[in-house]
Write a protein that holds these residues in place. Sequence first.
Motif, short mmCIF file in Angstrom:
data_model
loop_
_atom_site.label_atom_id
_atom_site.label_comp_id
_atom_site.label_asym_id
_atom_site.label_seq_id
_atom_site.Cartn_x
_atom_site.Cartn_y
_atom_site.Cartn_z
N LEU A 141 -4.62 -10.20 12.10
CA LEU A 141 -4.20 -10.14 10.71
C LEU A 141 -4.66 -8.83 10.09
CD1 LEU A 141 -5.21 -13.75 9.64
CD2 LEU A 141 -2.88 -12.94 9.99
N MET A 142 -4.19 -8.52 8.90
CA MET A 142 -4.69 -7.38 8.15
C MET A 142 -6.05 -7.72 7.54
SD MET A 142 -1.21 -6.09 6.24
CE MET A 142 -0.84 -7.69 5.53
N VAL A 150 0.39 -14.48 10.53
CA VAL A 150 0.72 -13.06 10.33
C VAL A 150 1.86 -12.92 9.33
CG1 VAL A 150 1.90 -11.13 11.44
CG2 VAL A 150 -0.17 -12.06 12.46
N VAL A 151 2.93 -13.66 9.54
CA VAL A 151 4.10 -13.53 8.68
C VAL A 151 3.79 -14.01 7.27
CG1 VAL A 151 6.51 -14.18 8.35
CG2 VAL A 151 5.66 -13.69 10.66
N GLY A 203 6.56 -3.20 -8.48
CA GLY A 203 7.71 -2.31 -8.60
C GLY A 203 7.98 -1.45 -7.39
N LEU A 204 7.43 -1.83 -6.23
CA LEU A 204 7.60 -1.06 -5.00
C LEU A 204 8.28 -1.91 -3.93
CD1 LEU A 204 4.08 0.61 -4.98
CD2 LEU A 204 6.24 1.81 -5.35
N MET A 205 8.85 -1.25 -2.93
CA MET A 205 9.55 -1.92 -1.83
C MET A 205 8.61 -2.06 -0.64
SD MET A 205 12.18 -3.23 -0.28
CE MET A 205 13.39 -3.00 -1.60
N PRO A 206 8.26 -3.30 -0.25
CA PRO A 206 7.35 -3.45 0.88
C PRO A 206 8.06 -3.35 2.23
CG PRO A 206 7.86 -5.60 -0.05
CD PRO A 206 8.58 -4.58 -0.89
N ILE A 207 7.49 -2.55 3.13
CA ILE A 207 7.87 -2.62 4.55
C ILE A 207 6.89 -3.58 5.21
CG2 ILE A 207 8.13 -1.42 6.74
CD1 ILE A 207 8.78 1.12 5.24
N ILE A 208 7.41 -4.71 5.66
CA ILE A 208 6.61 -5.74 6.33
C ILE A 208 6.63 -5.44 7.82
CG2 ILE A 208 6.74 -8.18 6.96
CD1 ILE A 208 7.49 -8.68 3.98
N GLU A 209 5.43 -5.25 8.41
CA GLU A 209 5.36 -4.81 9.81
C GLU A 209 4.48 -5.75 10.64
OE1 GLU A 209 4.22 -0.99 12.67
OE2 GLU A 209 3.76 -0.91 10.54
N PRO A 210 5.05 -6.81 11.20
CA PRO A 210 4.34 -7.63 12.17
C PRO A 210 4.65 -7.12 13.59
CG PRO A 210 6.29 -8.80 11.42
CD PRO A 210 6.34 -7.42 10.82
N GLU A 211 3.93 -6.09 14.02
CA GLU A 211 4.20 -5.47 15.32
C GLU A 211 3.92 -6.45 16.46
OE1 GLU A 211 2.38 -1.96 18.23
OE2 GLU A 211 1.98 -1.88 16.07
N TYR A 212 4.83 -6.53 17.42
CA TYR A 212 4.59 -7.32 18.62
C TYR A 212 4.21 -6.36 19.74
CZ TYR A 212 4.71 -11.78 21.04
OH TYR A 212 4.34 -12.94 21.67
N ASP A 213 3.03 -6.58 20.32
CA ASP A 213 2.52 -5.73 21.40
C ASP A 213 3.54 -5.70 22.54
OD1 ASP A 213 1.18 -4.57 23.55
OD2 ASP A 213 -0.72 -5.56 23.09
N ILE A 214 4.06 -4.52 22.86
CA ILE A 214 5.12 -4.42 23.87
C ILE A 214 4.61 -4.73 25.27
CG2 ILE A 214 6.50 -2.80 22.52
CD1 ILE A 214 5.46 -0.57 24.44
N THR A 215 3.28 -4.77 25.48
CA THR A 215 2.74 -5.09 26.80
C THR A 215 2.51 -6.59 26.99
OG1 THR A 215 0.41 -4.88 26.13
CG2 THR A 215 1.56 -2.86 26.79
N LEU A 257 10.96 -14.29 14.83
CA LEU A 257 12.23 -14.26 14.10
C LEU A 257 12.37 -15.50 13.22
CD1 LEU A 257 15.09 -13.22 13.48
CD2 LEU A 257 15.85 -14.31 15.62
N ALA A 258 12.04 -16.66 13.75
CA ALA A 258 12.18 -17.89 12.97
C ALA A 258 11.25 -17.89 11.77
CB ALA A 258 11.88 -19.10 13.87
N GLU A 259 10.03 -17.40 11.94
CA GLU A 259 9.08 -17.35 10.82
C GLU A 259 9.55 -16.37 9.74
OE1 GLU A 259 6.31 -19.05 10.00
OE2 GLU A 259 6.71 -20.38 11.69
N ILE A 260 10.05 -15.22 10.16
CA ILE A 260 10.54 -14.24 9.19
C ILE A 260 11.73 -14.81 8.41
CG2 ILE A 260 11.64 -11.98 8.90
CD1 ILE A 260 9.99 -10.99 11.28
N MET A 261 12.65 -15.45 9.10
CA MET A 261 13.81 -16.03 8.43
C MET A 261 13.38 -17.07 7.40
SD MET A 261 16.67 -14.59 9.44
CE MET A 261 17.95 -15.80 9.07
N LYS A 262 12.39 -17.88 7.74
CA LYS A 262 11.90 -18.91 6.82
C LYS A 262 11.37 -18.28 5.54
CE LYS A 262 7.90 -20.91 7.66
NZ LYS A 262 6.88 -21.75 8.35
#
Length: 294
Positions: free
Chosen positions: A116-117, A155-156, A170-182, A194-199
């Motif tokens: 988490l952050m 995380v989401v 008043g700002l646009m958030p970039i939400i970045e839940p990076e998935y470790d590519i390894t 994907l399902a959590e983000i859609m929810k």
Amino acid sequence: MNTQEMTTRIATGQGFIAALDQSGGSTPKALRGYGVEDSEWSGDDEMFAQIHAMRARVITSPCFGSGKVIGAILFEKTMDGEVDGKPTADALKARGIVPFIKVDEGLADEADGVQLMKPMTRLDALLEKSVANGMFGTKMRSVIKAANPEGIAAVVAQQFEVGAQIIAAGLMPIIEPEYDITAADRVAGEDILLAEIMKHLDALAEGSQVMLKLSIPATAGLYTPLVSHPKVLRVVALSGGFSTDDACARLAQNPGMIASFSRGLLQDLRKTQSDEEFDAVLGKAIDQIASASV
């Protein structure tokens, strides 16, 4: 550019977002990659002066303002500095580039397969300063390392909770839940993500939008539902440790996603290059990344 013009630029621009937001912990490595040894600076002030000089050289390169870079993510000290005698955000906007600011304070220790952050102890003050500096949006990063449903949900949820605070400022958030590519279970984990983000997108207030910054998915086209979601302004991809060639090849298989690369953009730049060499190397990377983002 005013807010509406910046919104349109990000929503419809043909190009990509440059990630120039290495902060304290990652700055020495970034400088070494650029050809600045640890012995060439002493203390944080000198270190940040070196990285700001590199970023200013990138921003003022003719190819950076060619129209193929539509946004740039900055570290706070870069926002606080000047480029070409102007505040950095103004220098970017003069080149048609929309400025974002990194707002997270790093990652917490791993638990439930995620990081988490850390608590954002000064977020309100940073958002207020960012608005005053003419920033358009923010970026904040978490990391997912395993297909743990509880961890991914946490995380989401944290990302969208802070995102709501950023929208309210008043700002646009970039939400970045990076998935470790390894991660060995990335295919299954990205389905959960994907399902959590859609929810959470479906639960956003009407009229609200976010941006998403995601690892290039193991399953090509997985995030198409996010690209077309009315509460998503744009979906951008991080390079995640892939080489420029590999990241661009994978990104090209995901229509609608555009790049937001750091390593993939800067990896071949060196302090010792002449201005002509520097511009040629940077221009080649910009052309390659922009082509993969179309």
